[in-house]
Design a protein around this motif. Structure first.
Motif, PDB file in Angstrom:
ATOM      1  N   TRP A   6       0.833  -1.207   0.000  1.00 54.74           N
ATOM      2  CA  TRP A   6       0.000   0.000   0.000  1.00 54.74           C
ATOM      3  C   TRP A   6       0.866   1.255   0.000  1.00 54.74           C
ATOM      4  O   TRP A   6       0.611   2.207  -0.739  1.00 54.74           O
ATOM      5  CB  TRP A   6      -0.916  -0.035   1.219  1.00 54.74           C
ATOM      6  N   ILE A   7       1.931   1.265   0.812  1.00 53.08           N
ATOM      7  CA  ILE A   7       2.840   2.421   0.878  1.00 53.08           C
ATOM      8  C   ILE A   7       3.546   2.612  -0.464  1.00 53.08           C
ATOM      9  O   ILE A   7       3.676   3.735  -0.956  1.00 53.08           O
ATOM     10  CB  ILE A   7       3.853   2.259   2.039  1.00 53.08           C
ATOM     11  N   LEU A   8       4.001   1.531  -1.078  1.00 55.59           N
ATOM     12  CA  LEU A   8       4.669   1.621  -2.387  1.00 55.59           C
ATOM     13  C   LEU A   8       3.714   2.138  -3.460  1.00 55.59           C
ATOM     14  O   LEU A   8       4.095   2.973  -4.288  1.00 55.59           O
ATOM     15  CB  LEU A   8       5.247   0.264  -2.792  1.00 55.59           C
ATOM     16  N   THR A   9       2.473   1.653  -3.445  1.00 51.58           N
ATOM     17  CA  THR A   9       1.479   2.099  -4.421  1.00 51.58           C
ATOM     18  C   THR A   9       1.180   3.581  -4.237  1.00 51.58           C
ATOM     19  O   THR A   9       1.128   4.351  -5.207  1.00 51.58           O
ATOM     20  CB  THR A   9       0.179   1.279  -4.289  1.00 51.58           C
ATOM     21  N   PHE A  13       1.959   6.612  -6.852  1.00 57.64           N
ATOM     22  CA  PHE A  13       0.894   7.521  -7.282  1.00 57.64           C
ATOM     23  C   PHE A  13       1.320   8.975  -7.105  1.00 57.64           C
ATOM     24  O   PHE A  13       1.198   9.795  -8.009  1.00 57.64           O
ATOM     25  CB  PHE A  13      -0.391   7.235  -6.498  1.00 57.64           C
ATOM     26  N   PHE A  14       1.819   9.315  -5.912  1.00 61.91           N
ATOM     27  CA  PHE A  14       2.222  10.702  -5.658  1.00 61.91           C
ATOM     28  C   PHE A  14       3.447  11.095  -6.476  1.00 61.91           C
ATOM     29  O   PHE A  14       3.573  12.243  -6.901  1.00 61.91           O
ATOM     30  CB  PHE A  14       2.436  10.945  -4.162  1.00 61.91           C
ATOM     31  N   PHE A  19       5.374  14.325 -10.990  1.00 65.49           N
ATOM     32  CA  PHE A  19       5.992  14.349 -12.314  1.00 65.49           C
ATOM     33  C   PHE A  19       5.077  15.050 -13.319  1.00 65.49           C
ATOM     34  O   PHE A  19       5.532  15.869 -14.127  1.00 65.49           O
ATOM     35  CB  PHE A  19       6.306  12.913 -12.773  1.00 65.49           C
ATOM     36  N   CYS A  20       3.793  14.749 -13.281  1.00 63.76           N
ATOM     37  CA  CYS A  20       2.831  15.373 -14.202  1.00 63.76           C
ATOM     38  C   CYS A  20       2.694  16.877 -13.934  1.00 63.76           C
ATOM     39  O   CYS A  20       2.624  17.672 -14.875  1.00 63.76           O
ATOM     40  CB  CYS A  20       1.460  14.698 -14.091  1.00 63.76           C
ATOM     41  N   ILE A  21       2.668  17.246 -12.667  1.00 64.59           N
ATOM     42  CA  ILE A  21       2.553  18.673 -12.322  1.00 64.59           C
ATOM     43  C   ILE A  21       3.772  19.434 -12.815  1.00 64.59           C
ATOM     44  O   ILE A  21       3.655  20.483 -13.466  1.00 64.59           O
ATOM     45  CB  ILE A  21       2.347  18.857 -10.800  1.00 64.59           C
ATOM     46  N   ILE A  22       4.959  18.920 -12.536  1.00 61.79           N
ATOM     47  CA  ILE A  22       6.181  19.589 -12.994  1.00 61.79           C
ATOM     48  C   ILE A  22       6.230  19.612 -14.522  1.00 61.79           C
ATOM     49  O   ILE A  22       6.607  20.617 -15.119  1.00 61.79           O
ATOM     50  CB  ILE A  22       7.433  18.925 -12.385  1.00 61.79           C
ATOM     51  N   GLY A  23       5.795  18.513 -15.157  1.00 60.66           N
ATOM     52  CA  GLY A  23       5.760  18.469 -16.617  1.00 60.66           C
ATOM     53  C   GLY A  23       4.845  19.531 -17.203  1.00 60.66           C
ATOM     54  O   GLY A  23       5.186  20.201 -18.195  1.00 60.66           O
ATOM     55  N   TYR A  24       3.694  19.728 -16.601  1.00 63.98           N
ATOM     56  CA  TYR A  24       2.757  20.760 -17.059  1.00 63.98           C
ATOM     57  C   TYR A  24       3.397  22.141 -16.982  1.00 63.98           C
ATOM     58  O   TYR A  24       3.340  22.923 -17.924  1.00 63.98           O
ATOM     59  CB  TYR A  24       1.480  20.717 -16.208  1.00 63.98           C
ATOM     60  N   PHE A  25       4.026  22.448 -15.849  1.00 65.02           N
ATOM     61  CA  PHE A  25       4.648  23.760 -15.702  1.00 65.02           C
ATOM     62  C   PHE A  25       5.912  23.893 -16.555  1.00 65.02           C
ATOM     63  O   PHE A  25       6.262  24.984 -16.992  1.00 65.02           O
ATOM     64  CB  PHE A  25       4.914  24.070 -14.226  1.00 65.02           C
ATOM     65  N   TYR A  26       6.582  22.791 -16.836  1.00 62.33           N
ATOM     66  CA  TYR A  26       7.736  22.808 -17.758  1.00 62.33           C
ATOM     67  C   TYR A  26       7.255  23.224 -19.148  1.00 62.33           C
ATOM     68  O   TYR A  26       7.906  24.021 -19.829  1.00 62.33           O
ATOM     69  CB  TYR A  26       8.395  21.433 -17.797  1.00 62.33           C
ATOM     70  N   LEU A  27       6.101  22.707 -19.560  1.00 65.48           N
ATOM     71  CA  LEU A  27       5.538  23.110 -20.860  1.00 65.48           C
ATOM     72  C   LEU A  27       5.150  24.585 -20.857  1.00 65.48           C
ATOM     73  O   LEU A  27       5.341  25.287 -21.852  1.00 65.48           O
ATOM     74  CB  LEU A  27       4.335  22.237 -21.216  1.00 65.48           C
TER      75      LEU A  27
END
Length: 193
Positions: A6-9, A13-14, A19-27
């Motif tokens: 559960w901790i690994l999952t 997820f986080f 990664f997605c948040i930083i990727g959005y702002f990188y764009l």
């Protein structure tokens, strides 16, 4: 065993979310990469400050200043406002930029100094105050392309809504580092800090 899974999952997820948040702002930091210098006229170009090396403009700041020189020489701006108050060896960014522009044959009376700011928000807030005592109605913001998104957001917050942009694409900076750093600054800005 289930707790570890559960901790690994949850960690995965986080991690992906971050990664997605930083990727959005990188764009977002990349959206002005191919924007040309404006062809229309503005009353003044505003060069946002950057690092000084031994009291002189760093190579990255020289890139911004060279765009200002070209805009002035091509009669796309009548004045150049240099904005930056951080001191290096007793010289503010604004004063070092002014000295550079004078060496490039821009008349002293065509260069206005904003030498009180220490960050991008203050650059634009103090520039707005400076403009109140002039006949300058419209500006073009001169900064690196990866920095333009945040600069324009601060410009809008200070009432400089119709600013033109002259994004500078760097040949001297390691852009993946600077864009990632700028992505984090955009996240911080969007959170209101």
């Amino acid at each position: 065993m289930n707790t570890i899974k559960w901790i690994l999952t949850l960690s995965l997820f986080f991690g992906l979310l971050l990664f997605c948040i930083i990727g959005y702002f990188y764009l977002k930091a990349s959206q002005y990469d191919d924007t040309p210098t404006p062809s229309s006229h503005a009353d003044a170009g505003v060069v946002l400050g950057a690092a000084l090396w031994d009291g002189k403009p760093s190579p990255a700041l020289v890139e911004r200043l060279e765009v200002a020189v070209k805009l002035y020489q091509d009669q796309k701006v009548d004045y150049v406002i240099v904005s930056g108050g951080l001191e290096k060896e007793g010289v503010t960014e604004a004063l070092a930029m002014k000295d550079y522009l004078v060496q490039k044959k821009i008349p002293k009376e065509r260069i206005l100094l904003e030498d009180q700011s220490s960050n991008t928000r203050q650059n634009l807030e103090n520039t707005k105050k400076l403009l109140a005592s002039t006949q300058i109605d419209n500006i073009v913001i001169i900064t690196h392309d990866y920095h333009m998104t945040r600069a324009l957001q601060y410009a809008k917050q200070t009432g400089l809504n119709d600013s033109l942009v002259a994004p500078v694409h760097s040949e001297v900076l390691f852009l993946p580092y600077h864009k990632t750093r700028e992505s984090l600054a955009l996240i911080k800005q969007s959170l209101g800090f």
